[in-house]
Motif scaffolding. Structure first.
Motif, short mmCIF file in Angstrom:
data_model
loop_
_atom_site.label_atom_id
_atom_site.label_comp_id
_atom_site.label_asym_id
_atom_site.label_seq_id
_atom_site.Cartn_x
_atom_site.Cartn_y
_atom_site.Cartn_z
N GLY A 550 49.19 28.83 43.58
CA GLY A 550 49.21 30.03 42.74
C GLY A 550 50.61 30.42 42.29
N ASN A 551 51.53 29.45 42.23
CA ASN A 551 52.91 29.79 41.86
C ASN A 551 53.44 28.90 40.74
N LEU A 552 52.54 28.30 39.96
CA LEU A 552 52.94 27.44 38.85
C LEU A 552 52.18 27.86 37.60
N ALA A 553 52.91 28.21 36.55
CA ALA A 553 52.27 28.64 35.30
C ALA A 553 51.46 27.49 34.69
N ALA A 570 51.22 36.90 39.45
CA ALA A 570 50.85 35.83 40.38
C ALA A 570 51.50 36.05 41.75
N MET A 571 52.75 36.53 41.76
CA MET A 571 53.43 36.76 43.03
C MET A 571 52.87 37.98 43.75
N TRP A 572 52.51 39.00 43.01
CA TRP A 572 51.88 40.19 43.62
C TRP A 572 50.58 39.81 44.32
N GLU A 573 49.89 38.80 43.81
CA GLU A 573 48.56 38.46 44.33
C GLU A 573 48.61 37.43 45.46
N GLN A 574 49.79 37.06 45.90
CA GLN A 574 49.88 36.14 47.03
C GLN A 574 49.44 36.87 48.31
N ARG A 575 48.60 36.17 49.09
CA ARG A 575 48.09 36.75 50.33
C ARG A 575 48.87 36.21 51.53
N GLY A 695 57.05 32.85 47.98
CA GLY A 695 58.17 33.66 47.51
C GLY A 695 58.82 33.14 46.25
N ALA A 696 58.20 32.18 45.55
CA ALA A 696 58.81 31.61 44.34
C ALA A 696 57.72 31.29 43.31
N TYR A 697 58.15 31.26 42.05
CA TYR A 697 57.22 30.98 40.94
C TYR A 697 57.97 30.16 39.89
N LYS A 698 57.25 29.19 39.29
CA LYS A 698 57.88 28.33 38.27
C LYS A 698 57.10 28.39 36.97
N ASN A 699 57.86 28.51 35.88
CA ASN A 699 57.27 28.38 34.54
C ASN A 699 57.97 27.20 33.87
#
Length: 702
Positions: A550-553, A570-575, A695-699
């Motif tokens: 859930g951290n890749l566009a 997407a980061m807000w919705e990480q459980r 703790g990270a997200y990629k676009n």
């Protein structure tokens, strides 16, 4: 099977019994042979840890190079070593005995000190070079005995030339031992009854060891012979060993003349005189080093029989008379008041002053050494000039151990220059920014080079309704672990004799700066390659940035309010890891925008505060993101010029580690005292791994 350091450890103590041999000779020895080598001692000390260690010694000696290496290893042990001679410490064994912080002898033990001996074959020049080498070796070893006993190197050389044997009381009076120890509960080796029996045993042991080496089968890979005149065979090795074992053939030509030994038990008058001389030398040493007393003034007191108490008064009077005017202690006089202060040890002050001066400091202890340079440092350490040959004075200074006593297995010059390199390297390292810390949290420590695990603990911690009978529902704890290894990298630095003669001071600014840059570059390469290559997590085998995480566009987009809002969602919705509750969100809010150099302008424009023309043009994320530009992520490094990332400092995606005790690059001098160069190893021990995707997200960008 080769013997290891564990074979030396009995009941938490190190037992050094038998012949002192080189590491490469250990392969020739049978399992029943009694010996020890530097490698085994180093391993045993490492196994026992950094605290105080007791070493029990019973050895007729062996190879003096191995003895010196063991002495340096023991002297460098962090907790210090207590060495107890149980039987005999002769030749090379007496040299390593000097390394102990506490030198003890059993009541029936003996100590023997003599010149190193050797044999050579060849031309007149070959034999002359061998003799000169033996003389140089003897002079170096004399400084070790001198530093331990409080005697002068010249006094020790006479003792060595005479092949002197000491009983415990005589050894204490001469300054080579501290006390006699007895342990009724411990069975000691049979004491040597007399000097004649000890000398006979010493000679027999040398012959026995040579015969046993000569009987060994030819090894598959011959050890390097310590002499150009020998081959790698056991028989030849036995011949080479004669260079450092006792000469048991009275008819054979010897390099040094052996005179009859002195009595083991000195008369009381002799013991008292030695105690007086030692006390005066110890009392005067710090003042001689600081320049407040001259060696000539000390020698006068030694020669005229002045007692230690009277010598103390005379020294104070001499130094007081030399104080500059204006320091009167007459009540009411100008400058009256306390004129003496207790400061650090004089040797330590001098060392700190020299180190500070080479680092271009002019305050504190460095003030009196202002303008010190490599060339003058070496010549100063050499002591009083005996000739006008500056090159020889520099070489003498490079191997001098007057200040440190060879305590770290290196000369004073090597210790000082290495300390300058270390401090300069640390300062340069700390000055350089490390942008990779934007994706890392606090470091962890590795105790060795094996894989360690950065573990994450989680589970279903949502508070549940308590049942009617008061029973609480159990929360299940789960964990994941990511593998991480530290890696050692480094290079060798050599300050050559030529560089010292040429006074190359630029080395102390140039080399540390270059190594600091190399260390930071190494760290950045290891951390950012994990991002650039989308490293796999060991826990689930999936890439750090993955649709399942859930951290890749799904679709690439430029940096904009809309694309950043989707990433934040997407980061807000990480459980939480391990949670089964649909409402158990981690509440992750990104605060860093990571971009390659190609996206520096749009990233700065996006994060720079501006006044919008209309409410609909407001960028609500401007104050929430700090742009970080990373060259390692761009196309020039094999990455992408369009991809960008959001990272939360509260849940960093990368874990980094240092080897315990090495949180920065270091410089270490190689053991040994080389008059032609100082060789150092600069190293950095560091590791990193991807450990947390939440703790990270990629676009991928576009």
């Amino acid at each position: 099977m080769p013997k290891t350091g564990s074979d030396l450890i009995i009941n938490g103590e190190i037992i050094l019994s038998g012949s002192v041999i080189l590491d490469e000779w250990a392969g020739f020895m049978w399992d029943e042979d009694v010996f020890f080598c530097p490698r085994m001692v180093r391993e045993a000390l490492a196994e026992l840890g950094e605290g105080r260690v007791t070493v029990r010694l019973n050895s007729l000696g062996g190879h003096v190079w191995a003895g010196e290496q063991i002495r340096a290893i023991i002297a460098a042990h962090p907790g210090g070593c207590r060495i107890v001679v149980e039987g005999i410490a002769a030749s090379a064994a007496s040299l390593l005995f000097m390394a102990a912080e506490e030198r003890l002898m059993s009541a029936g033990s003996m100590l023997m000190i003599h010149d190193p001996s050797g044999s050579a074959w060849g031309t007149e020049d070959d034999l002359r070079r061998e003799a000169e080498a033996l003389g140089a070796s003897a002079n170096v070893y004399a400084t070790v005995y001198a530093a331990a006993s409080g005697k002068s190197p010249e006094e020790v050389r006479e003792i060595m030339k005479a092949e002197t044997w000491y009983g415990p009381e005589a050894a204490i009076a001469a300054g080579f031992a501290d006390a006699i120890v007895e342990d009724p509960g411990r069975e000691l080796p049979p004491p040597v009854a007399s000097i004649d029996r000890a000398r006979a045993a010493f000679a027999t042991a040398g012959q026995d060891l040579r015969l046993r080496l000569a009987q060994k089968p030819e090894p598959a890979a011959p050890a390097r012979s310590p002499s150009a005149a020998t081959s790698g065979s056991p028989a030849a090795t036995a011949t080479a060993m004669e260079a450092h074992m006792p000469n048991d053939n009275p008819a054979a030509p010897a390099v040094t003349t052996i005179t009859p030994p002195v009595a083991a038990a000195a008369p009381d008058a002799v013991a008292q005189e030695r105690a007086r001389v030692r006390a005066i030398r110890e009392m005067a040493a710090p003042f001689v080093l600081s320049g407040r007393l001259t060696q000539a003034e000390v020698d006068v007191v030694l020669d005229d029989g002045t007692s230690a108490e009277a010598a103390s008064v005379r020294f104070m009077t001499t130094m007081a008379a030399a104080e500059p005017a204006g320091r009167s202690v007459t009540p009411g006089a100008r400058g009256a008041g306390p004129t003496a202060t207790i400061t650090r040890d004089e040797t330590e002050t001098r060392l700190e002053g020299m180190i500070g001066a080479l680092m271009q400091r002019t305050d504190g202890p460095a003030e009196q050494f202002r303008g010190l340079r490599l060339r003058t440092l070496a010549m100063d350490l050499a002591g009083p000039r005996r000739s006008y040959n500056e090159a020889e004075a520099i070489r003498a200074g490079m191997r001098s151990t007057t200040m440190m006593g060879g305590a770290y297995g290196v000369s004073d010059f090597a210790y000082i220059t290495t300390e300058v390199m270390n401090r300069s390297l640390l300062a340069a390292y700390e000055r350089r920014p490390a942008n990779w810390q934007a994706v890392c949290g606090a470091p962890i420590s590795a105790s060795d080079f094996r894989e360690i695990h950065a573990a994450r603990f989680g589970g279903d911690f949502a508070l549940k309704k308590v049942l009617e009978n008061g029973e609480y529902q159990q929360a299940m704890l789960t964990d994941e672990a990511e593998g991480l290894k530290v890696e050692r990298r480094g290079r060798t630095i050599t300050i050559s004799f030529e560089a010292i003669v040429n006074d190359d001071m630029g080395a102390f600014q140039r080399i540390p700066t270059e190594f600091a840059l190399a260390a930071r570059t190494m760290e950045a390469a290891m951390v950012w390659s994990l991002f650039r290559n989308n490293a796999k997590l060991k826990s689930d085998g999936k890439a750090l940035f993955h649709a399942d995480h859930g951290n890749l566009a799904g679709t690439g987009a430029v940096i904009s309010i809309t694309s950043v809002a989707l990433a934040r969602k997407a980061m807000w919705e990480q459980r939480a890891f391990g949670s089964t509750d649909k409402d158990d969100f981690l509440q992750i809010e990104p605060n860093r925008l990571i971009v390659p150099p190609a996206l520096e302008l749009p990233a700065l424009q996006f994060a720079t505060a501006t006044t919008p023309n209309a409410d609909g043009s407001v960028n609500p994320f401007k104050a929430t993101l700090d742009p970080v530009v990373v060259g390692n992520l761009g196309a020039a490094a094999g990455g992408s010029d369009t991809a960008w990332y959001l990272v939360s400092s509260d849940l960093p995606p990368i874990q980094h580690a240092y080897l315990e005790g090495y949180n920065a690059p270091t410089v270490q001098t190689r053991e040994g005292m080389n008059p032609d160069a100082v060789t150092m190893d600069a190293r950095h021990i560091f590791g990193a791994a991807a450990v947390e995707f939440r703790g990270a997200y990629k676009n991928p960008g576009q």
